[in-house]
Design a protein around this motif. Structure first.
Motif, PDB file in Angstrom:
ATOM      1  N   ASP A   1      18.436 -62.250 -12.960  1.00 57.60           N
ATOM      2  CA  ASP A   1      19.919 -62.260 -12.904  1.00 57.60           C
ATOM      3  C   ASP A   1      20.304 -63.689 -13.194  1.00 57.60           C
ATOM      4  OD1 ASP A   1      21.194 -59.024 -11.565  1.00 57.60           O
ATOM      5  OD2 ASP A   1      20.456 -60.258  -9.290  1.00 57.60           O
TER       6      ASP A   1
ATOM      7  N   ASN B   1      20.176 -49.402 -10.624  1.00 57.70           N
ATOM      8  CA  ASN B   1      18.777 -48.671 -10.430  1.00 57.70           C
ATOM      9  C   ASN B   1      18.834 -50.011  -8.965  1.00 57.70           C
ATOM     10  OD1 ASN B   1      18.186 -45.728 -10.428  1.00 57.70           O
ATOM     11  ND2 ASN B   1      17.723 -46.773 -12.208  1.00 57.70           N
ATOM     12  N   LYS B   2      19.561 -51.199  -9.073  1.00 58.85           N
ATOM     13  CA  LYS B   2      19.446 -52.523  -8.435  1.00 58.85           C
ATOM     14  C   LYS B   2      19.486 -51.843  -6.793  1.00 58.85           C
ATOM     15  CE  LYS B   2      20.991 -57.151  -7.234  1.00 58.85           C
ATOM     16  NZ  LYS B   2      21.721 -58.236  -8.162  1.00 58.85           N
ATOM     17  N   LYS B   3      21.305 -51.819  -6.448  1.00 62.19           N
ATOM     18  CA  LYS B   3      21.364 -51.245  -5.402  1.00 62.19           C
ATOM     19  C   LYS B   3      20.874 -50.256  -4.582  1.00 62.19           C
ATOM     20  CE  LYS B   3      25.096 -50.405  -2.233  1.00 62.19           C
ATOM     21  NZ  LYS B   3      26.312 -49.555  -2.095  1.00 62.19           N
TER      22      LYS B   3
ATOM     23  N   TYR C   1      14.871 -59.234  -9.667  1.00 66.46           N
ATOM     24  CA  TYR C   1      15.844 -59.451  -9.885  1.00 66.46           C
ATOM     25  C   TYR C   1      17.019 -60.534  -9.516  1.00 66.46           C
ATOM     26  CZ  TYR C   1      16.599 -53.969  -9.980  1.00 66.46           C
ATOM     27  OH  TYR C   1      16.766 -52.289  -9.979  1.00 66.46           O
TER      28      TYR C   1
ATOM     29  N   HIS D   1      11.948 -57.816  -5.682  1.00 67.76           N
ATOM     30  CA  HIS D   1      13.438 -58.309  -5.227  1.00 67.76           C
ATOM     31  C   HIS D   1      13.544 -59.734  -5.843  1.00 67.76           C
ATOM     32  CE1 HIS D   1      15.025 -56.393  -1.414  1.00 67.76           C
ATOM     33  NE2 HIS D   1      13.827 -55.720  -1.512  1.00 67.76           N
TER      34      HIS D   1
ATOM     35  N   SER E   1      18.335 -52.069  -1.807  1.00 69.46           N
ATOM     36  CA  SER E   1      18.353 -51.590  -0.221  1.00 69.46           C
ATOM     37  C   SER E   1      17.167 -50.945   0.920  1.00 69.46           C
ATOM     38  CB  SER E   1      19.391 -50.634  -0.515  1.00 69.46           C
ATOM     39  OG  SER E   1      19.623 -49.555  -0.472  1.00 69.46           O
TER      40      SER E   1
ATOM     41  N   LYS F   1      19.261 -52.461 -13.687  1.00 70.91           N
ATOM     42  CA  LYS F   1      20.138 -53.187 -12.997  1.00 70.91           C
ATOM     43  C   LYS F   1      20.934 -51.754 -12.675  1.00 70.91           C
ATOM     44  CE  LYS F   1      21.034 -57.477 -15.237  1.00 70.91           C
ATOM     45  NZ  LYS F   1      22.410 -58.262 -16.685  1.00 70.91           N
TER      46      LYS F   1
END
Length: 327
Positions: A309, A287-289, A305, A302, A293, A285
């Motif tokens: 979530d 390093n999710k962004k 994740y 994707h 991206s 989580k």
């Protein structure tokens, strides 16, 4: 005369698969081979099978050691190899008739300027018999750096030791990390780091047997944490040499945490397992962004994740469905 090529095959408790493997090697259309069988303290009939093949084919050499693991057996093979080129095959897998000649011709097409050729796997699911081509049947000359980047995204280039043919010089100071599983991710990248260019032919000439009770599919144990150590080892080395590959190696590090999390899904809960899961999920989580991206991040990341979530129970259920579909 064609140069001598050393084929290194570690052996441990594979009596069910060994004959098929060896038949595929001795019947190669490239004949100038040195076939090195390393008995890693096998406890079944594998050594007897190896000795029988040795008695019938003078190209075969059998060496034995006490059980020290796959990496140590491969390293012994490297020490014994006399060939101008080296390739590895695992003894529960098998290869196409042109396994050697295909990769050798990849090197030949550019006047042997590249020290390494790689090919693709055909994943063979032993339970269902399903076969999946992991390649695209195309050929390229890529830089070693590009191969590392592709490897980090699971894009055609694999971390495996096999389905590769390299010069003896390339393997001169190369060693597999002993007493580790997932040793390939902690070592293969070095071949790419030391290759200015790599001849890539993504034709499935190596038949990878996906079976129950193999090293990587036999359930969770503390040894499975080697994946994190080996991946982070790769990441540190690659980032030092190629800082601009940070996003690629981070994606691979997150993937390693997802993979390890999946290994724990059906293990009986304990304080230790709960703590491990918590640490893995926190890393994922955090390093999710950065991962999502990244335009090169695979679609499955994707999806993973999104499922996470929705909560751990949903993630566990989703992984179970995905696993059953892929079997």
């Amino acid at each position: 005369m064609n140069p001598l090529i050393s084929v290194i095959i570690p052996i441990y408790n594979v009596e069910k698969y060994l004959s098929k493997c060896l038949d595929s090697v001795i019947n190669q259309d490239y004949e100038n081979l040195e076939i090195i069988l390393v008995n890693d303290g096998t406890r079944d009939n594998s050594l007897a099978i190896a000795n029988t093949y040795q008695s019938k084919d003078t190209r075969i050499k059998v060496y034995s050691q006490r059980n020290q693991g796959l990496s140590a057996a491969r390293n012994i093979g490297l020490d014994k190899a006399n060939g101008d080129y080296i390739t590895f095959i695992d003894s529960d897998d098998y290869v196409s008739k042109d396994y050697i000649s295909y990769m050798y011709n990849l090197l030949k097409r550019n006047d042997f300027k590249s020290p390494l050729a790689i090919a693709s796997l055909m994943d063979v699911f032993s339970e269902s018999g399903k076969k999946v081509n992991t390649g695209n049947n195309q050929e390229y000359t890529w830089s070693g750096k590009k191969c590392i980047e592709k490897m980090c995204y699971h894009d055609l280039v694999d971390t495996c030791a096999y389905a590769k043919l390299g010069t003896k010089e390339l393997y001169k100071d190369f060693r597999f990390p002993v007493d580790k599983v997932f040793e390939d991710i902690g070592s293969t990248y070095q071949l790419f780091e030391n290759s200015k260019t790599v001849e890539c032919g993504f034709k499935p000439i190596y038949f990878y047997n996906i079976r129950e009770n193999s090293i990587t599919t036999d359930g969770f144990s503390d040894r499975k944490l080697d994946l994190l150590e080996m991946t982070d080892k790769m990441a540190t080395s690659v980032e030092k040499l190629y800082p601009d590959l940070h996003d690629a190696v981070l994606r691979r590090q997150v993937y390693a945490r997802f993979s390890t999390l999946n290994q724990t899904l059906y293990v009986k809960n304990s304080p230790k397992i709960k703590e491990l899961r918590g640490n893995l999920i926190n890393y994922i989580k955090k390093n999710k962004k950065a991962v999502l991206s990244n335009p090169n991040t695979p679609k499955l990341d994707h999806l993973a994740y999104k499922c996470l979530d929705l909560g751990f129970p949903i993630y566990k259920m989703s992984w179970g469905v995905y696993s059953r579909l892929n079997k």
